[in-house]
Design a protein around this motif. Sequence first.
Motif, PDB file in Angstrom:
ATOM      1  N   SER A  65       0.846  -1.171  -0.013  1.00 55.27           N
ATOM      2  CA  SER A  65      -0.043   0.071   0.114  1.00 55.27           C
ATOM      3  C   SER A  65       0.878   1.487  -0.093  1.00 55.27           C
ATOM      4  N   SER A  66       2.089   1.143   0.484  1.00 55.15           N
ATOM      5  CA  SER A  66       3.038   2.307   0.453  1.00 55.15           C
ATOM      6  C   SER A  66       3.768   2.842  -0.677  1.00 55.15           C
ATOM      7  N   MET A  67       3.449   2.014  -1.812  1.00 53.92           N
ATOM      8  CA  MET A  67       4.255   1.982  -2.895  1.00 53.92           C
ATOM      9  C   MET A  67       3.768   3.048  -4.198  1.00 53.92           C
ATOM     10  N   ASP A  68       2.737   3.835  -4.084  1.00 54.36           N
ATOM     11  CA  ASP A  68       2.112   4.432  -5.030  1.00 54.36           C
ATOM     12  C   ASP A  68       3.071   5.486  -5.486  1.00 54.36           C
ATOM     13  N   GLN A  69       3.472   6.295  -4.923  1.00 50.88           N
ATOM     14  CA  GLN A  69       4.435   7.291  -5.561  1.00 50.88           C
ATOM     15  C   GLN A  69       5.590   6.624  -6.066  1.00 50.88           C
ATOM     16  N   GLU A  70       6.311   5.755  -5.693  1.00 45.26           N
ATOM     17  CA  GLU A  70       7.365   5.000  -6.272  1.00 45.26           C
ATOM     18  C   GLU A  70       7.323   4.230  -7.541  1.00 45.26           C
ATOM     19  N   GLN A  71       5.871   3.778  -7.739  1.00 39.28           N
ATOM     20  CA  GLN A  71       5.647   3.038  -8.913  1.00 39.28           C
ATOM     21  C   GLN A  71       5.445   4.146 -10.116  1.00 39.28           C
ATOM     22  N   LYS A  72       4.723   5.311  -9.580  1.00 35.70           N
ATOM     23  CA  LYS A  72       4.789   5.950 -10.822  1.00 35.70           C
ATOM     24  C   LYS A  72       6.086   6.746 -11.238  1.00 35.70           C
ATOM     25  N   ASN A  73       6.905   6.991 -10.331  1.00 32.76           N
ATOM     26  CA  ASN A  73       8.312   7.338 -10.718  1.00 32.76           C
ATOM     27  C   ASN A  73       8.968   6.195 -11.416  1.00 32.76           C
ATOM     28  N   LEU A  74       8.844   5.047 -11.145  1.00 29.24           N
ATOM     29  CA  LEU A  74       9.476   4.081 -11.906  1.00 29.24           C
ATOM     30  C   LEU A  74       9.119   3.840 -13.384  1.00 29.24           C
ATOM     31  N   ARG A  75       7.892   3.957 -13.439  1.00 31.00           N
ATOM     32  CA  ARG A  75       7.071   3.878 -14.939  1.00 31.00           C
ATOM     33  C   ARG A  75       7.776   4.959 -15.767  1.00 31.00           C
ATOM     34  N   GLN A  76       8.029   6.084 -15.151  1.00 31.83           N
ATOM     35  CA  GLN A  76       8.542   7.279 -15.985  1.00 31.83           C
ATOM     36  C   GLN A  76       9.793   6.921 -16.170  1.00 31.83           C
ATOM     37  N   ASN A  77      10.551   6.269 -15.633  1.00 31.37           N
ATOM     38  CA  ASN A  77      11.981   5.969 -15.769  1.00 31.37           C
ATOM     39  C   ASN A  77      12.570   4.638 -16.631  1.00 31.37           C
ATOM     40  N   PHE A  78      11.616   3.729 -16.850  1.00 32.05           N
ATOM     41  CA  PHE A  78      11.883   2.600 -17.245  1.00 32.05           C
ATOM     42  C   PHE A  78      12.510   2.988 -18.654  1.00 32.05           C
ATOM     43  N   PRO A  79      11.863   3.774 -19.433  1.00 33.24           N
ATOM     44  CA  PRO A  79      12.684   4.071 -20.824  1.00 33.24           C
ATOM     45  C   PRO A  79      13.941   4.520 -20.828  1.00 33.24           C
ATOM     46  N   LYS A  80      14.429   5.058 -19.697  1.00 34.63           N
ATOM     47  CA  LYS A  80      15.963   5.277 -19.559  1.00 34.63           C
ATOM     48  C   LYS A  80      16.699   3.985 -19.441  1.00 34.63           C
ATOM     49  N   LEU A  81      16.220   3.045 -18.776  1.00 37.28           N
ATOM     50  CA  LEU A  81      16.965   1.543 -18.848  1.00 37.28           C
ATOM     51  C   LEU A  81      17.038   1.260 -20.187  1.00 37.28           C
ATOM     52  N   ILE A  82      16.040   1.133 -21.005  1.00 36.88           N
ATOM     53  CA  ILE A  82      15.948   0.392 -22.283  1.00 36.88           C
ATOM     54  C   ILE A  82      16.870   1.239 -23.190  1.00 36.88           C
ATOM     55  N   GLU A  83      17.018   2.649 -23.065  1.00 35.57           N
ATOM     56  CA  GLU A  83      17.766   3.558 -23.783  1.00 35.57           C
ATOM     57  C   GLU A  83      19.406   3.216 -23.563  1.00 35.57           C
ATOM     58  N   ALA A  84      19.555   2.736 -22.319  1.00 37.42           N
ATOM     59  CA  ALA A  84      20.923   2.576 -21.785  1.00 37.42           C
ATOM     60  C   ALA A  84      21.461   0.961 -22.403  1.00 37.42           C
ATOM     61  N   LEU A  85      20.649   0.438 -22.728  1.00 39.24           N
ATOM     62  CA  LEU A  85      20.772  -0.759 -23.343  1.00 39.24           C
ATOM     63  C   LEU A  85      21.321  -0.881 -24.669  1.00 39.24           C
ATOM     64  N   ARG A  86      21.058   0.414 -25.451  1.00 38.72           N
ATOM     65  CA  ARG A  86      21.289   0.355 -26.923  1.00 38.72           C
ATOM     66  C   ARG A  86      23.000   0.476 -26.950  1.00 38.72           C
ATOM     67  N   SER A  87      23.446  -0.343 -27.852  1.00 37.49           N
ATOM     68  CA  SER A  87      24.983  -0.475 -28.084  1.00 37.49           C
ATOM     69  C   SER A  87      25.330  -0.492 -29.414  1.00 37.49           C
ATOM     70  N   TYR A  88      26.469   0.473 -29.504  1.00 35.45           N
ATOM     71  CA  TYR A  88      27.185   0.575 -30.831  1.00 35.45           C
ATOM     72  C   TYR A  88      27.689  -0.849 -31.376  1.00 35.45           C
ATOM     73  N   SER A  89      28.154  -1.748 -30.342  1.00 28.90           N
ATOM     74  CA  SER A  89      28.571  -3.086 -30.909  1.00 28.90           C
ATOM     75  C   SER A  89      27.368  -3.862 -31.523  1.00 28.90           C
TER      76      SER A  89
END
Length: 400
Positions: A65-89
Amino acid sequence: MMFSGNKWRYLKVLGPIVAGLPMIFACPTRPMEMPRAEITSITGKIYPQSPEKDVDILFVIDNSSSMDQEQKNLRQNFPKLIEALRSYSLGPEVGVEGAICTKTNTSGCAIPNVHIGVISSDLGAGPYGYGACAKSQGDEGRLTNSPKTDGCIAPNDAYITYADGVTNVADGSASGVDSVKQALSCIAKLGTEGCGFEHHLEAAYWALDGGANRNPGFIREDALLAIVVIADEDDCSARRQDLFDQDPRRMEELGPLNFRCFKQSVNCDGAEVSHANEGPLNNCVAKTDEEGYLHPIKRYSEFFKGLKDDGRVLFTAIIGPNSPVFVEQGTEGAALEPSCSSDEFGLADPGIRIKSLVDDFGDEGAYSNICAGDFGPPMKTLGEKIVGRIGGQCIAAPPL
């Protein structure tokens, strides 16, 4: 002249050698020529050959029940993880016209061939469950692909897949990477109706236990594995379910319900924690007792690391810091104060057990403070660490 048998055999062996001596010692009549130099063209084009580009990522998300703010923040930042997976190699993203992929600009590069799954920390409270913990085994460590936001597109399977530009997310995007980003944000909003006795580590154990086969096909034999725990309370993976017994007669031994996971899971200053304590506690560490109410951290360290070869399992935790640890006495008895807080991003209790597992992973472990608010840096760090582990091409031309 007649030869005996032995002499005849010697003559047959030596005769051809003697006859060939003039040829062996003869000098050539033509001078030796140097080989002609040939001009060859060498290009800088990269041809991907490395088969080491498979990555399985499991997110364990606290849905209490205490995770509402954190989950919203997490969803906004997931795209940054996927972008960090992009690799020139890995070269340009397949199927995206004009994709830019250079060492200095990876915005159009491909990502590894990923499986990305999401589970909750809810395993219930056994026969002692009530309210949000009423379901005996909670979500059972099973992957979820149920969209919790209107208009978002979830993957067709229990987890997201991406392989060489092809994904199982039918959102109509020309970019498979963009499809992965929106799908992860779509399924990661687990809500806040989960059990408050969070079994973060045990849920991951159940999810990855091949013998139980709860999530068939998710883990691949040759893939790198990354486990990510995101929580505002510490792990309460119970070995004995009577830890959650509500009988008032157990109160003296176990402590108040909201305090007993902490009381039974750590020692502070080398001693047991009493629910009569009030004020600060120092030098708190996870218990190692294998016969206690909670599973020891050793169980998870050995299991997770044993799933792959050395260095092929990464463990990341976005949790509350280990200190300060402060106990207050309220109307319901002892309660643990948050170790960090943010007006915008919520509160978090000390994540002592989870942090000890991070430390046990050494270079393959990573910790971030959940109250810091910006999940972008830990997501980016995780992506970069994955790319650094999977490697790139070993040669710069197609093999013959």
